[in-house]
Design an enzyme around this catalytic site. Structure first.
Site, PDB file in Angstrom:
ATOM      1  N   ALA A 107      15.617  -4.007 -29.331  1.00 56.67           N
ATOM      2  CA  ALA A 107      15.223  -2.923 -29.869  1.00 56.67           C
ATOM      3  C   ALA A 107      14.648  -3.343 -31.265  1.00 56.67           C
ATOM      4  O   ALA A 107      14.524  -4.617 -31.503  1.00 56.67           O
ATOM      5  CB  ALA A 107      16.468  -2.305 -30.642  1.00 56.67           C
TER       6      ALA A 107
ATOM      7  N   GLY B 272      18.534  -3.912 -26.335  1.00 54.93           N
ATOM      8  CA  GLY B 272      18.181  -2.354 -25.769  1.00 54.93           C
ATOM      9  C   GLY B 272      17.472  -2.516 -24.668  1.00 54.93           C
ATOM     10  O   GLY B 272      17.315  -1.514 -24.069  1.00 54.93           O
TER      11      GLY B 272
ATOM     12  N   GLU C 296      19.901  -2.760 -21.848  1.00 51.71           N
ATOM     13  CA  GLU C 296      20.481  -1.554 -21.644  1.00 51.71           C
ATOM     14  C   GLU C 296      19.436  -0.500 -20.901  1.00 51.71           C
ATOM     15  O   GLU C 296      20.219   0.345 -20.153  1.00 51.71           O
ATOM     16  CB  GLU C 296      21.067  -1.109 -23.030  1.00 51.71           C
ATOM     17  CG  GLU C 296      22.237  -1.883 -23.741  1.00 51.71           C
ATOM     18  CD  GLU C 296      22.274  -1.128 -25.172  1.00 51.71           C
ATOM     19  OE1 GLU C 296      23.418  -0.916 -25.402  1.00 51.71           O
ATOM     20  OE2 GLU C 296      21.483  -1.078 -25.892  1.00 51.71           O
TER      21      GLU C 296
ATOM     22  N   GLU D 147      22.706  -9.121 -29.868  1.00 56.17           N
ATOM     23  CA  GLU D 147      23.099  -8.407 -31.146  1.00 56.17           C
ATOM     24  C   GLU D 147      24.301  -8.855 -31.751  1.00 56.17           C
ATOM     25  O   GLU D 147      24.444  -8.678 -33.045  1.00 56.17           O
ATOM     26  CB  GLU D 147      23.550  -6.706 -30.715  1.00 56.17           C
ATOM     27  CG  GLU D 147      22.573  -5.856 -30.047  1.00 56.17           C
ATOM     28  CD  GLU D 147      22.428  -6.017 -28.635  1.00 56.17           C
ATOM     29  OE1 GLU D 147      21.640  -5.196 -27.948  1.00 56.17           O
ATOM     30  OE2 GLU D 147      22.650  -7.066 -28.001  1.00 56.17           O
TER      31      GLU D 147
END
Length: 266
Positions: free
Chosen positions: A77, A117, A120, A140
């Site tokens: 992200a 992300g 994911e 993260e």
């Protein structure tokens, strides 16, 4: 014939000869980091591909390949957009949910980094084909966070809860070989990654699309129900497929050796 379109941060194309669509995450200068625009464009690209289907001609889109520009899939992200809300959430349906619920099978073709992300996003896809030099991880924890869009739960379903916790708690990157060992990556290739991924997508595209959609739906429901309820659900799907033209085509091809079925998703 190929059809192409361009969004701000993605490129999309569709080959109506094979039924395979391609989406490229196109923020190479930021290692394809997920910002709001990229999330929206990824959904928009999938919607554009799905628009190739119509009631007259049936289901044209049979499979989708998602990859990243510049030699990396997605480094995670965009941290400049982090706030007190999950980076996986936005107004309406998240792109993770949109991929997971997309009717056609989606294949993540992974080169380089597939982190946070980005991982994911790959986990929301139905399949992950990886280059042997790619790497996967959830960094993260190093920011005092956890994967915000269900990454630990996705991985716990694929591998096991202990492995998911290990990857998320350490923040370590793992190799493609290790990813395959824990069932995170379906297949690992070298320089033939493009060729093998395309061949697999075309193999899926040659199958009856309504049956493919039902199998995807069945696999998704299996994580939410018990075995008895899941079997009953599969029975309902099976009976609905018996009424389709695709089933008639398949049955005829089974009975007549030289008959080539034409599956249209009807």
């Amino acid at each position: 014939m190929d059809h192409d379109t361009e969004f701000d941060t993605t490129l999309a194309s569709f080959d109506d000869d094979t039924g395979v669509g391609h989406i490229t995450l196109n923020r190479p200068d930021s290692l394809n980091a997920l910002n709001t625009q990229l999330r929206e464009d990824l959904v928009g690209s999938l919607e554009w591909l799905e628009s190739k289907n119509n009631e007259t001609d049936g289901i044209a889109l049979r499979a989708v390949i998602v990859e990243g520009a510049g030699g990396t899939f997605c480094a995670g992200a965009d941290v400049t957009e982090f706030s007190d809300s999950s980076p996986g959430k936005q107004s309406g349906q998240s792109h993770y949910e949109f991929i997971a619920e997309f009717p056609a099978p989606v294949i993540a073709k992974v080169r380089g980094y597939c982190l946070g992300g980005g991982l994911e996003t790959a986990l929301a896809c139905d399949f992950r084909f990886a280059h042997e030099e790619s790497s996967f991880g959830f960094p993260e924890v190093n920011l005092g966070l956890l994967p915000g869009a269900g990454g630990v739960q996705y991985l716990a379903e694929l591998a096991d809860p202990s492995t998911a916790k290990e990857l998320a708690m350490t923040g370590e990157h793992i190799s493609a070989e290790r990813a395959a060992e824990i069932d995170l990556a379906n297949r690992v290739y070298g320089d033939d990654l493009d060729e093998e991924t395309q061949a697999f997508a075309e193999q899926l595209a040659s199958q009856p699309p309504l049956a493919i959609q039902s199998i995807k739906e069945s696999a998704a429901i299996s994580t939410q129900t018990g075995l008895e309820e899941g079997r009953a659900y599969d029975g309902r799907l099976f009976r609905s497929l018996l009424e389709t033209n695709d089933h008639e085509e398949g049955a005829r091809a089974f009975a007549e050796d030289e008959y080539e079925p034409e599956f249209k998703g009807r």
